[in-house]
Design an enzyme around this catalytic site. Structure first.
Site, PDB file in Angstrom:
ATOM      1  N   LYS A  49       0.811  -1.211   0.000  1.00  0.00           N
ATOM      2  CA  LYS A  49       0.000   0.000   0.000  1.00  0.00           C
ATOM      3  C   LYS A  49       0.850   1.269   0.000  1.00  0.00           C
ATOM      4  CE  LYS A  49      -3.584  -0.280  -0.466  1.00  0.00           C
ATOM      5  NZ  LYS A  49      -4.205  -0.449  -1.797  1.00  0.00           N
ATOM      6  N   GLY A  51       2.098   2.269  -3.140  1.00  0.00           N
ATOM      7  CA  GLY A  51       1.877   2.839  -4.468  1.00  0.00           C
ATOM      8  C   GLY A  51       2.859   2.397  -5.528  1.00  0.00           C
ATOM      9  N   LYS A  65       7.619  -6.817  -9.539  1.00  0.00           N
ATOM     10  CA  LYS A  65       7.227  -6.090  -8.339  1.00  0.00           C
ATOM     11  C   LYS A  65       7.311  -7.001  -7.125  1.00  0.00           C
ATOM     12  CE  LYS A  65       3.583  -3.177  -6.418  1.00  0.00           C
ATOM     13  NZ  LYS A  65       2.271  -2.536  -6.627  1.00  0.00           N
ATOM     14  N   THR A  66       7.812  -6.437  -6.025  1.00  0.00           N
ATOM     15  CA  THR A  66       7.947  -7.233  -4.809  1.00  0.00           C
ATOM     16  C   THR A  66       7.642  -6.404  -3.579  1.00  0.00           C
ATOM     17  OG1 THR A  66       9.446  -8.670  -3.548  1.00  0.00           O
ATOM     18  CG2 THR A  66      10.403  -6.697  -4.509  1.00  0.00           C
ATOM     19  N   HIS A  67       7.197  -7.090  -2.517  1.00  0.00           N
ATOM     20  CA  HIS A  67       7.053  -6.466  -1.202  1.00  0.00           C
ATOM     21  C   HIS A  67       8.099  -7.007  -0.225  1.00  0.00           C
ATOM     22  CE1 HIS A  67       3.471  -4.496  -2.464  1.00  0.00           C
ATOM     23  NE2 HIS A  67       2.699  -5.558  -2.461  1.00  0.00           N
ATOM     24  N   ARG A  89       6.165   5.323   1.484  1.00  0.00           N
ATOM     25  CA  ARG A  89       5.074   6.209   1.893  1.00  0.00           C
ATOM     26  C   ARG A  89       5.184   6.451   3.401  1.00  0.00           C
ATOM     27  NH1 ARG A  89      -1.350   4.873   0.671  1.00  0.00           N
ATOM     28  NH2 ARG A  89      -2.130   7.023   0.885  1.00  0.00           N
ATOM     29  N   SER A  97      -3.856   2.971   5.147  1.00  0.00           N
ATOM     30  CA  SER A  97      -4.193   2.292   3.903  1.00  0.00           C
ATOM     31  C   SER A  97      -4.105   0.784   4.043  1.00  0.00           C
ATOM     32  CB  SER A  97      -3.259   2.772   2.784  1.00  0.00           C
ATOM     33  OG  SER A  97      -3.627   2.229   1.540  1.00  0.00           O
ATOM     34  N   THR A 186      -1.388   7.728 -15.271  1.00  0.00           N
ATOM     35  CA  THR A 186      -1.017   7.232 -13.938  1.00  0.00           C
ATOM     36  C   THR A 186      -1.554   8.115 -12.824  1.00  0.00           C
ATOM     37  OG1 THR A 186       1.102   8.411 -14.076  1.00  0.00           O
ATOM     38  CG2 THR A 186       1.071   6.093 -14.759  1.00  0.00           C
ATOM     39  N   MET A 191      -6.188   5.664 -12.613  1.00  0.00           N
ATOM     40  CA  MET A 191      -5.818   4.313 -12.184  1.00  0.00           C
ATOM     41  C   MET A 191      -6.919   3.689 -11.336  1.00  0.00           C
ATOM     42  SD  MET A 191      -1.726   4.123 -11.538  1.00  0.00           S
ATOM     43  CE  MET A 191      -1.714   5.085 -10.031  1.00  0.00           C
TER      44      MET A 191
END
Length: 254
Positions: A49, A51, A65-67, A89, A97, A186, A191
């Protein structure tokens, strides 16, 4: 929820090298760790969360993409000198969020009430682990590993400037018209209505869209609508302790 929908069990969190991961991810971590990227691959890393889906539709090289926290990233990304973009963020907005997301994501452990969730977030007892460790890990290594470290708040304030930073980092040359088009496509407004970004195609047993939308507000400072003064004070005190060894210029309002 409709009685006709299959009920998917909520995941159990399993610690992997000190980070709580959903069981289905933890069980596959050895395979993830062994992944060998191509030097041309681009890695986009965020705490959940935080972005940035704007690069997800670009042509090859691959966009991954990875967390995962920094120390869990497959070593091949560093050995092959892949380019890495990290988006961070501010903690309070990220917490808000993520709290709403964990309520709509029926595969995550039940987040519980707001008051208790604040404590879980501060202790890193949420999927993907500690926000503090996450941002500090990439921040400390940003120069050694050539990581482009971006702030969600900067993107919200001046998306064109940040897109131009990304363009330069990727050694791309785009016309002003193309950059303007990217800024338009974007934007949060666009989005939020794009099914490939807002995840409205995810079925109800996984995401309960009746609770919240995947892309909820996208603003900076929404935390003020959730934290009481007492909660904000306690959070700020804990934040100072956990972030004392770094000076990351987060902004909690614009």
């Amino acid at each position: 929820m409709s009685e006709n929908h299959e009920i998917i069990p909520r995941s159990v969190l399993i610690p992997i090298q000190g980070v709580l991961l959903a069981d289905h991810i933890a069980k596959n971590y050895d395979a993830v760790s062994a992944f060998c990227p191509d030097p041309s691959d681009l890695l986009i890393a965020t705490y959940p969360k935080a972005g940035l889906d704007l690069l997800a539709t670009m042509d090859p090289p691959r966009v991954i993409k990875t967390h995962l926290q920094f120390h869990l990233i497959p070593k091949g990304f560093w050995e092959n000198k892949c380019k890495v973009i990290y988006v961070a963020r501010n903690a309070k907005d990220n917490l808000v969020s993520y709290f709403h997301f964990n309520h709509m994501n029926l595969t995550h452990p039940e987040p519980g009430p707001w008051e208790g969730y604040i404590q879980k977030f501060m202790r890193g007892q949420v999927p993907w682990g500690s926000w503090y460790d996450h941002v500090k890990g990439y921040w400390k290594e940003r120069e050694n590993k050539n990581i482009l470290f971006l702030f969600y708040e900067d993107m919200n304030e001046n998306p064109r400037r940040e897109i131009e930073r990304i363009m330069k980092y990727l050694d791309l040359s785009l016309s002003d018209d193309v950059i303007s088009r990217i800024v338009e496509l974007t934007s949060f407004k666009n989005m939020r209505t794009n099914p490939m970004v807002n995840y409205s195609f995810i079925p109800e047993p996984v995401f309960d869209h009746s609770r919240y939308t995947f892309m909820r507000k996208g603003i900076v400072g929404d935390w003020k609508n959730h934290f009481t003064p007492e909660q904000a004070g306690a959070f700020d005190e804990d934040y100072e302790k956990q972030m004392k060894e770094v000076n990351i210029p987060f902004r909690t309002q614009l």
